[in-house]
Design a protein around this motif. Structure first.
Motif, PDB file in Angstrom:
ATOM      1  N   PHE B  56       0.814  -1.220   0.000  1.00 48.32           N
ATOM      2  CA  PHE B  56       0.000   0.000   0.000  1.00 48.32           C
ATOM      3  C   PHE B  56       0.847   1.271   0.000  1.00 48.32           C
ATOM      4  CE2 PHE B  56       0.544  -0.741   4.549  1.00 48.32           C
ATOM      5  CZ  PHE B  56       0.722   0.543   5.049  1.00 48.32           C
ATOM      6  N   LYS B  57       2.080   1.170   0.552  1.00 52.56           N
ATOM      7  CA  LYS B  57       2.930   2.354   0.631  1.00 52.56           C
ATOM      8  C   LYS B  57       3.463   2.784  -0.734  1.00 52.56           C
ATOM      9  CE  LYS B  57       4.543   2.506   5.346  1.00 52.56           C
ATOM     10  NZ  LYS B  57       5.662   2.285   6.255  1.00 52.56           N
ATOM     11  N   LYS B  59       1.835   1.817  -3.704  1.00 54.97           N
ATOM     12  CA  LYS B  59       0.785   1.565  -4.683  1.00 54.97           C
ATOM     13  C   LYS B  59       0.641   2.733  -5.672  1.00 54.97           C
ATOM     14  CE  LYS B  59      -3.589  -0.841  -4.846  1.00 54.97           C
ATOM     15  NZ  LYS B  59      -4.698  -1.412  -4.135  1.00 54.97           N
ATOM     16  N   GLU B  60       0.718   3.933  -5.148  1.00 57.97           N
ATOM     17  CA  GLU B  60       0.557   5.108  -5.993  1.00 57.97           C
ATOM     18  C   GLU B  60       1.663   5.174  -7.040  1.00 57.97           C
ATOM     19  OE1 GLU B  60       0.075   9.775  -5.005  1.00 57.97           O
ATOM     20  OE2 GLU B  60      -0.722   8.368  -3.507  1.00 57.97           O
ATOM     21  N   LEU B  61       2.910   4.995  -6.576  1.00 61.56           N
ATOM     22  CA  LEU B  61       4.068   4.998  -7.470  1.00 61.56           C
ATOM     23  C   LEU B  61       3.933   3.902  -8.530  1.00 61.56           C
ATOM     24  CD1 LEU B  61       7.034   5.999  -8.040  1.00 61.56           C
ATOM     25  CD2 LEU B  61       7.777   4.189  -6.495  1.00 61.56           C
ATOM     26  N   GLU B  63       1.215   2.485  -9.690  1.00 61.84           N
ATOM     27  CA  GLU B  63       0.188   2.797 -10.688  1.00 61.84           C
ATOM     28  C   GLU B  63       0.665   3.873 -11.652  1.00 61.84           C
ATOM     29  OE1 GLU B  63      -3.315   3.491  -8.324  1.00 61.84           O
ATOM     30  OE2 GLU B  63      -3.465   1.315  -7.925  1.00 61.84           O
ATOM     31  N   GLN B  64       1.329   4.864 -11.084  1.00 60.31           N
ATOM     32  CA  GLN B  64       1.836   5.982 -11.871  1.00 60.31           C
ATOM     33  C   GLN B  64       2.869   5.511 -12.902  1.00 60.31           C
ATOM     34  OE1 GLN B  64       3.094   8.956  -9.041  1.00 60.31           O
ATOM     35  NE2 GLN B  64       4.434   9.861 -10.582  1.00 60.31           N
ATOM     36  N   GLU B  65       3.758   4.612 -12.475  1.00 63.17           N
ATOM     37  CA  GLU B  65       4.843   4.148 -13.352  1.00 63.17           C
ATOM     38  C   GLU B  65       4.457   2.898 -14.140  1.00 63.17           C
ATOM     39  OE1 GLU B  65       7.657   5.717 -13.846  1.00 63.17           O
ATOM     40  OE2 GLU B  65       7.508   7.249 -12.282  1.00 63.17           O
ATOM     41  N   LYS B  66       3.210   2.475 -14.018  1.00 58.94           N
ATOM     42  CA  LYS B  66       2.716   1.279 -14.713  1.00 58.94           C
ATOM     43  C   LYS B  66       3.584   0.050 -14.451  1.00 58.94           C
ATOM     44  CE  LYS B  66       0.134   3.521 -18.395  1.00 58.94           C
ATOM     45  NZ  LYS B  66       0.502   4.941 -18.148  1.00 58.94           N
TER      46      LYS B  66
END
Lengths: 148, 415
Positions: B56-57, B59-61, B63-66
């Motif tokens: 979860f820490k 996850k954003e990265l 998704e952003q970097e595919k």
């Protein structure tokens, strides 16, 4: 860990563990018994480097390969001119005939009407060489492969 | 000479084997229950995704970097590992499988080691499709060190076969990366001003003997090329066996906990039988989620002395459920149950206890049948009804790949 067994006796189909052992007369064949032929000995030379795949199209029909054919392929064999190979090419897994003419690589389907396709070798990944293709005849070709 | 061969980013490499479009792209594999990052491609490492961080820490990265994300598929990794190890074992009869992706090999009386190491690496990569690194040196400790260097070298091979090459390699090698140097040892040695393997190596033997434990002395000898850690070709009987797994979600329902405990205990009994061991002590532990600081924490455990050494499924399950019921407290939310057996003795050495009423022979027969049926029809075909059918507690595996090599329904589809 190092033993990969070929032993997979189906006890439902072969309920007797020692069919040659007779209670009355000793079988005259007792000293002559040999292991029954097992198709795996022919189909799988190198169990550690053998994989399986299934044809999902009739693309190779001229090579006698129809949809539902099971491929046995070996990753330890070096592909040569005319090998049937499992390849990754332009985002897809395919089985094709490999032609090496001079420095140019071609992939073909065996169709007379189609010229083999010249291939950019940098885009091509050869995963293994097909050693056998198995086609079901007795039953309607039934795909084992789940559709996802 | 010893070689250490290991698969680079092994789990990621297994996933890429059947998805070549992911070559050159960032890929990560998650631990059970999709908890943490446990394997990263070089591209994912370059994005700054650290080993072991909770999913979860990042996850954003991701998704952003595919970044391609996989749940762990241990069925696939185990088969690819067995293929890799068998390919390696063809090069020498002296082999020690050290972990799922590492293997020690011993070579005696060989010449042209450099050529041979490259040949080994190339043929294993050709056959398995898994990129591997090869470190070759006079001892296991130095082979581990050579392997680390090989990982960074473009050829994937590092051979330390001369005093000069060993001196040079140890010069810049941090002690924290040495095999067998834990955090505590690292701190102790750094206080003494020892930061590189060469500095440790340069210490005189009396100092080493005085300052370090027996492991430290062995390590020092090994750095000098004197073998102290032999190849373990025969696996020792395990001292303890544990099955524990986190649930897909928090759980405080006793029925669900019993189902999960039954499933883990069954698996444990199978492991015991595979090891031909019997257990004399069984421990059950419940754990709450320690990351949920907002919830009350409670981690009760109980150890039961078994009246008879056992490895059959019904008895192991019965003892586990009894233990579970005695520690269960409905006021807490649990995330994990662990079943551990200790005091293991070989199956053949079991002594009968005169004073217990025990139907071991019958339960052993049941277990034998379970094993045979599950071996033939696939694991989990026949199981105790108390495992339940719905498995509400089952693992979370949202991005698990197909079992390309162990399930006919999952084999490669080709056009």
């Amino acid at each position: 860990m190092f033993k990969q067994g070929f032993d997979s006796k189906n006890e439902e189909l072969e309920p007797l563990s020692h069919p040659g052992k007779a209670s009355g007369f000793v079988s005259p064949a007792e000293d002559y018994m040999e292991g029954r032929l097992n198709i795996l000995e022919r189909l799988v030379k190198d169990p550690v480097n053998t994989y399986y795949a299934e044809a999902t199209t009739d693309e190779l029909i001229n090579l006698g390969i129809s949809k539902g054919t099971l491929f046995v392929y070996d990753t330890s064999i070096k592909a040569k001119h005319n090998s049937l190979v499992v390849v990754w090419y332009r985002g897809e897994w395919k089985v094709r005939q490999l032609y090496l003419i001079g420095k140019q690589v071609y992939l073909g389907t065996g169709k007379d009407t189609e010229e083999p396709e010249p291939i950019d070798a940098n885009e091509l990944l050869i995963r293994g060489v097909v050693t056998w293709s198995c086609r079901p005849h007795q039953t309607k070709p039934r795909s084992y492969v789940r559709t996802r | 000479m010893f070689a250490l061969v290991d698969g680079n980013n092994f789990y990621v490499s297994c996933e890429r084997l059947f998805r070549p479009e992911l070559n050159g792209k960032p890929v990560v594999v998650l631990s059970n229950n999709d908890g943490c990052i446990i394997s990263r491609s070089n591209e994912a490492k370059a994005l700054g995704i650290k080993m072991g961080v909770p999913y979860f820490k990042v996850k954003e990265l991701i998704e952003q970097e595919k970044v391609a994300v996989f749940s762990s598929n241990y069925t696939l990794y185990a088969d690819i590992s067995a293929r890799l190890m068998n390919n390696l074992a063809r090069f020498t009869p002296e082999v020690e499988v050290y972990s799922i992706d590492e293997c020690f090999l011993r070579f005696k009386g060989m010449e042209n080691l450099h050529t041979y190491a490259h040949y080994l690496r190339e043929s294993v990569i050709q056959n398995t499709g898994i990129p591997v690194s090869v470190g070759l040196a006079p001892t296991k400790t130095l082979a581990k060190l050579a392997n680390k260097i090989a990982k960074k070298s473009p050829t994937g091979v590092c051979v330390l076969d001369t005093e000069e090459s060993i001196t040079e390699a140890t010069q810049v090698f941090p002690i924290s990366d040495l095999w067998g140097i834990g955090r505590a040892y690292q701190v102790k040695l750094e206080l003494e001003g020892i930061r590189t393997a060469a500095q440790l190596r340069a210490k005189p033997e009396p100092w080493i003997k005085h300052q370090l434990t027996i492991q430290g002395v062995r390590l020092w000898h090994e750095l000098w090329g004197r073998t102290c850690i032999p190849l373990k070709e025969v696996l020792e009987r395990k001292q303890a066996i544990c099955t524990s797994r986190s649930f897909g979600k928090l759980c405080n329902n006793l029925d669900e906990l019993i189902e999960a405990t039954t499933a883990y205990a069954s698996r444990l009994a199978e492991k015991l039988r595979a090891d031909t061991s019997c257990a004399t002590v069984l421990t059950v532990q419940l754990l709450t989620n320690r990351f949920r600081k907002d919830l009350a924490q409670y981690n009760p455990a109980i150890s039961l002395a078994l009246s008879h050494p056992i490895n059959n499924t019904p008895d192991i399950v019965k003892a586990s459920v009894k233990g579970l019921k005695s520690i269960y407290d409905p006021r807490f939310q649990y995330s994990k149950v662990a079943v551990i057996v200790t005091g293991l003795i070989p199956e053949q050495e079991v002594q009968l206890n005169l004073f217990t009423e025990w139907n071991g022979p019958k339960n052993n027969q049941v277990s034998e049948l379970l094993d045979r049926i599950n071996q033939y029809y696939g694991s989990g075909t026949l199981r105790l009804a108390s495992e339940g059918f719905r498995k509400r507690w089952a693992m979370k595996r949202e991005n698990v790949s197909p079992n390309y090599t162990t399930d006919w329904g999952d084999i490669l589809r080709v056009g």
